[in-house]
Design an enzyme around this catalytic site. Structure first.
Site, PDB file in Angstrom:
ATOM      1  N   SER A 146       0.766  -1.043   0.098  1.00 38.84           N
ATOM      2  CA  SER A 146       0.058   0.141  -0.134  1.00 38.84           C
ATOM      3  C   SER A 146       0.866   1.261  -0.372  1.00 38.84           C
ATOM      4  O   SER A 146       2.041   1.186   0.230  1.00 38.84           O
ATOM      5  CB  SER A 146      -0.821  -0.261   1.156  1.00 38.84           C
ATOM      6  OG  SER A 146      -1.285   1.349   1.549  1.00 38.84           O
ATOM      7  N   TYR A 159      -3.793  -0.671  10.060  1.00 37.65           N
ATOM      8  CA  TYR A 159      -3.486  -0.983   8.573  1.00 37.65           C
ATOM      9  C   TYR A 159      -2.081  -0.568   8.133  1.00 37.65           C
ATOM     10  O   TYR A 159      -1.488  -1.404   7.535  1.00 37.65           O
ATOM     11  CB  TYR A 159      -4.583  -0.412   7.832  1.00 37.65           C
ATOM     12  CG  TYR A 159      -4.602  -0.495   6.239  1.00 37.65           C
ATOM     13  CD1 TYR A 159      -5.171  -1.671   5.922  1.00 37.65           C
ATOM     14  CD2 TYR A 159      -4.001   0.246   5.505  1.00 37.65           C
ATOM     15  CE1 TYR A 159      -5.149  -1.938   4.404  1.00 37.65           C
ATOM     16  CE2 TYR A 159      -3.817   0.156   4.175  1.00 37.65           C
ATOM     17  CZ  TYR A 159      -4.463  -1.030   3.445  1.00 37.65           C
ATOM     18  OH  TYR A 159      -4.380  -1.109   1.955  1.00 37.65           O
TER      19      TYR A 159
HETATM   20  P1  NAP Z   1     -11.637  -5.605  -1.499  1.00 36.30           P
HETATM   21  O1  NAP Z   1     -12.344  -5.353  -2.723  1.00 36.30           O
HETATM   22  O2  NAP Z   1     -12.343  -5.391  -0.186  1.00 36.30           O
HETATM   23  O3  NAP Z   1     -11.096  -7.081  -1.692  1.00 36.30           O
HETATM   24  C1  NAP Z   1     -10.532  -7.795  -0.839  1.00 36.30           C
HETATM   25  C2  NAP Z   1     -10.539  -9.244  -0.933  1.00 36.30           C
HETATM   26  O4  NAP Z   1      -9.682 -10.001   0.004  1.00 36.30           O
HETATM   27  C3  NAP Z   1     -11.658 -10.143  -1.195  1.00 36.30           C
HETATM   28  O5  NAP Z   1     -11.507 -11.051  -2.237  1.00 36.30           O
HETATM   29  C4  NAP Z   1     -12.246 -10.643   0.170  1.00 36.30           C
HETATM   30  O6  NAP Z   1     -12.814 -11.994   0.040  1.00 36.30           O
HETATM   31  C5  NAP Z   1     -10.405 -10.914   0.386  1.00 36.30           C
HETATM   32  N1  NAP Z   1     -10.376 -11.298   2.136  1.00 36.30           N
HETATM   33  C6  NAP Z   1     -10.587 -10.418   2.940  1.00 36.30           C
HETATM   34  N2  NAP Z   1     -10.363 -11.106   4.127  1.00 36.30           N
HETATM   35  C7  NAP Z   1      -9.939 -12.445   3.869  1.00 36.30           C
HETATM   36  C8  NAP Z   1      -9.644 -13.230   4.524  1.00 36.30           C
HETATM   37  N3  NAP Z   1      -9.549 -13.433   5.923  1.00 36.30           N
HETATM   38  N4  NAP Z   1      -9.178 -14.432   3.836  1.00 36.30           N
HETATM   39  C9  NAP Z   1      -9.049 -14.535   2.497  1.00 36.30           C
HETATM   40  N5  NAP Z   1      -9.528 -13.544   1.867  1.00 36.30           N
HETATM   41  C10 NAP Z   1      -9.771 -12.331   2.463  1.00 36.30           C
HETATM   42  O7  NAP Z   1     -10.303  -4.917  -1.386  1.00 36.30           O
HETATM   43  P2  NAP Z   1      -9.233  -4.180  -2.365  1.00 36.30           P
HETATM   44  O8  NAP Z   1      -9.386  -2.925  -2.432  1.00 36.30           O
HETATM   45  O9  NAP Z   1      -9.172  -5.182  -3.652  1.00 36.30           O
HETATM   46  O10 NAP Z   1      -7.932  -4.807  -1.548  1.00 36.30           O
HETATM   47  C11 NAP Z   1      -7.072  -5.864  -1.906  1.00 36.30           C
HETATM   48  C12 NAP Z   1      -5.702  -5.562  -1.358  1.00 36.30           C
HETATM   49  O11 NAP Z   1      -5.337  -4.393  -1.973  1.00 36.30           O
HETATM   50  C13 NAP Z   1      -5.591  -5.346   0.320  1.00 36.30           C
HETATM   51  O12 NAP Z   1      -4.602  -6.226   0.839  1.00 36.30           O
HETATM   52  C14 NAP Z   1      -5.663  -3.891   0.171  1.00 36.30           C
HETATM   53  O13 NAP Z   1      -4.904  -3.707   1.733  1.00 36.30           O
HETATM   54  C15 NAP Z   1      -4.748  -3.723  -0.867  1.00 36.30           C
HETATM   55  N6  NAP Z   1      -4.673  -2.064  -1.245  1.00 36.30           N
HETATM   56  C16 NAP Z   1      -5.929  -1.618  -1.844  1.00 36.30           C
HETATM   57  C17 NAP Z   1      -5.926  -0.375  -2.156  1.00 36.30           C
HETATM   58  C18 NAP Z   1      -6.965   0.234  -2.588  1.00 36.30           C
HETATM   59  O14 NAP Z   1      -7.143   1.596  -2.580  1.00 36.30           O
HETATM   60  N7  NAP Z   1      -8.126  -0.163  -2.952  1.00 36.30           N
HETATM   61  C19 NAP Z   1      -4.719   0.341  -1.892  1.00 36.30           C
HETATM   62  C20 NAP Z   1      -3.684  -0.207  -1.710  1.00 36.30           C
HETATM   63  C21 NAP Z   1      -3.619  -1.483  -1.007  1.00 36.30           C
HETATM   64  P3  NAP Z   1     -14.075 -12.200   1.189  1.00 36.30           P
HETATM   65  O15 NAP Z   1     -14.435 -11.072   1.852  1.00 36.30           O
HETATM   66  O16 NAP Z   1     -14.992 -12.978   0.693  1.00 36.30           O
HETATM   67  O17 NAP Z   1     -12.933 -13.151   1.878  1.00 36.30           O
END
Ligand code: NAP
Length: 269
Positions: A146, A159
């Site tokens: 991130s 986080y």
């Molecule tokens: P998202 O749309 O909420 O997707 C999160 C994914 O992780 C879903 O597939 C969810 O599926 C899964 N997940 C959550 N808890 C889990 C667990 N305990 N075991 C297995 N799977 C789990 O989030 P996103 O924005 O795509 O983020 C994905 C990653 O990118 C994260 O690590 C986040 O910190 C990182 N990130 C995001 C951003 C941003 O701006 N969006 C920026 C920097 C980094 P279920 O809920 O069905 O388990």
């Protein structure tokens, strides 16, 4: 003919947290590139739907239900994927959650939940897959970090702590596993529109602020990240390990302060 440096076809790619958002976009891109992709997450129905609606590739997308906070589930998941597909070439360690509130308001359970998924879960997933890769003498892992890997952000202290821990995990595992032919890198996205962030980015103040801090002046799309993941997984990155690549529209380039913009470009001559 020189082989395609970016060829990831017929590799086996495991995406933890692949049912939506960044993980699903990665999964879809690797399917498009001819890889065998297996997605994981906690909710079987959303995994099933993600597989059903994803694009057709040479190999159909598969899924395994796995909560990364549960180490037994991780072991079972990695064993079953290895047995079914003969190994794992690439792990995309993407499962993550966030809670936004002042540091003084976090309850121990809320802190633990974030750490259990974002850091402890990522470590034990990396470890389970790493053991198989070490035996195979090849493989690569991509940890989804991130912006807060590099610096902190207000209101997301656990986080930010989990993500800076993750970036040190990337370096530590790269150091230990390089001699076995296993590469470990991180990808640090900037501000990307997904389920995790869409409520926050619906605020016009936040949108205006993003334009001031992101030189490319827009929110990222999940597809902005996938080419970098293919690169990191491909032979083109054969000598790249222990690195965190930032894909953030320039947000980490520096501080865009509100100085008088006398130097604004007014002519293209
Ligand atoms: P998202 O749309 O909420 O997707 C999160 C994914 O992780 C879903 O597939 C969810 O599926 C899964 N997940 C959550 N808890 C889990 C667990 N305990 N075991 C297995 N799977 C789990 O989030 P996103 O924005 O795509 O983020 C994905 C990653 O990118 C994260 O690590 C986040 O910190 C990182 N990130 C995001 C951003 C941003 O701006 N969006 C920026 C920097 C980094 P279920 O809920 O069905 O388990």
């Amino acid at each position: 003919m020189k082989p395609d440096q970016f060829d990831v076809s017929n590799t086996v790619v495991l995406v933890s947290g692949g049912s939506r958002g960044i993980g699903l976009a990665a999964a879809v891109e690797f399917v498009r590139q001819g890889a065998q992709v297996i997605i994981t997450g906690r909710n079987e129905e959303s995994l099933r739907q993600a597989c059903a609606t994803s694009i057709e590739g040479e190999h159909a997308m598969d899924f395994v239900t796995c909560d990364v906070a549960d180490t037994d589930a991780i072991t079972a998941c990695v064993d079953s994927v290895t047995e079914k597909y003969g190994g794992i070439d690439t792990l995309i360690n993407c499962a993550g959650i966030n809670t936004r509130k002042p540091a003084v308001d976090f309850a121990p359970e809320e802190y633990d939940r974030i750490m259990d998924i974002n850091l402890r879960g990522a470590f034990f997933m990396a470890q389970a897959v790493g053991k198989k890769m070490i035996v195979a003498g090849k493989g690569n892992q991509i940890n989804i970090d991130s912006l807060s890997t590099l610096t902190s952000l207000t209101g997301v202290s656990p986080y930010s702590m989990s993500k800076s821990g993750l970036s040190n995990m990337t370096r530590a595992l790269a150091l230990e596993w390089g001699k076995y032919g296993v590469r470990v890198n991180g990808l640090a996205p900037g501000f990307i529109l997904t389920d995790l962030t869409k409520k926050m980015w619906s605020d016009p103040n936040m949108q205006a602020w993003n334009k001031t801090v992101t030189p490319l002046q827009r929110l990222g799309e999940v597809e902005d990240l996938t080419g970098t993941m293919v690169f990191l997984a491909s032979p083109a990155a054969a000598f790249v390990t222990g690195q965190i690549l930032r894909v953030d529209g320039g947000a980490s380039a520096g501080i865009n302060w509100p100085i008088n913009h006398d130097f604004e470009v007014t002519s293209k001559d």
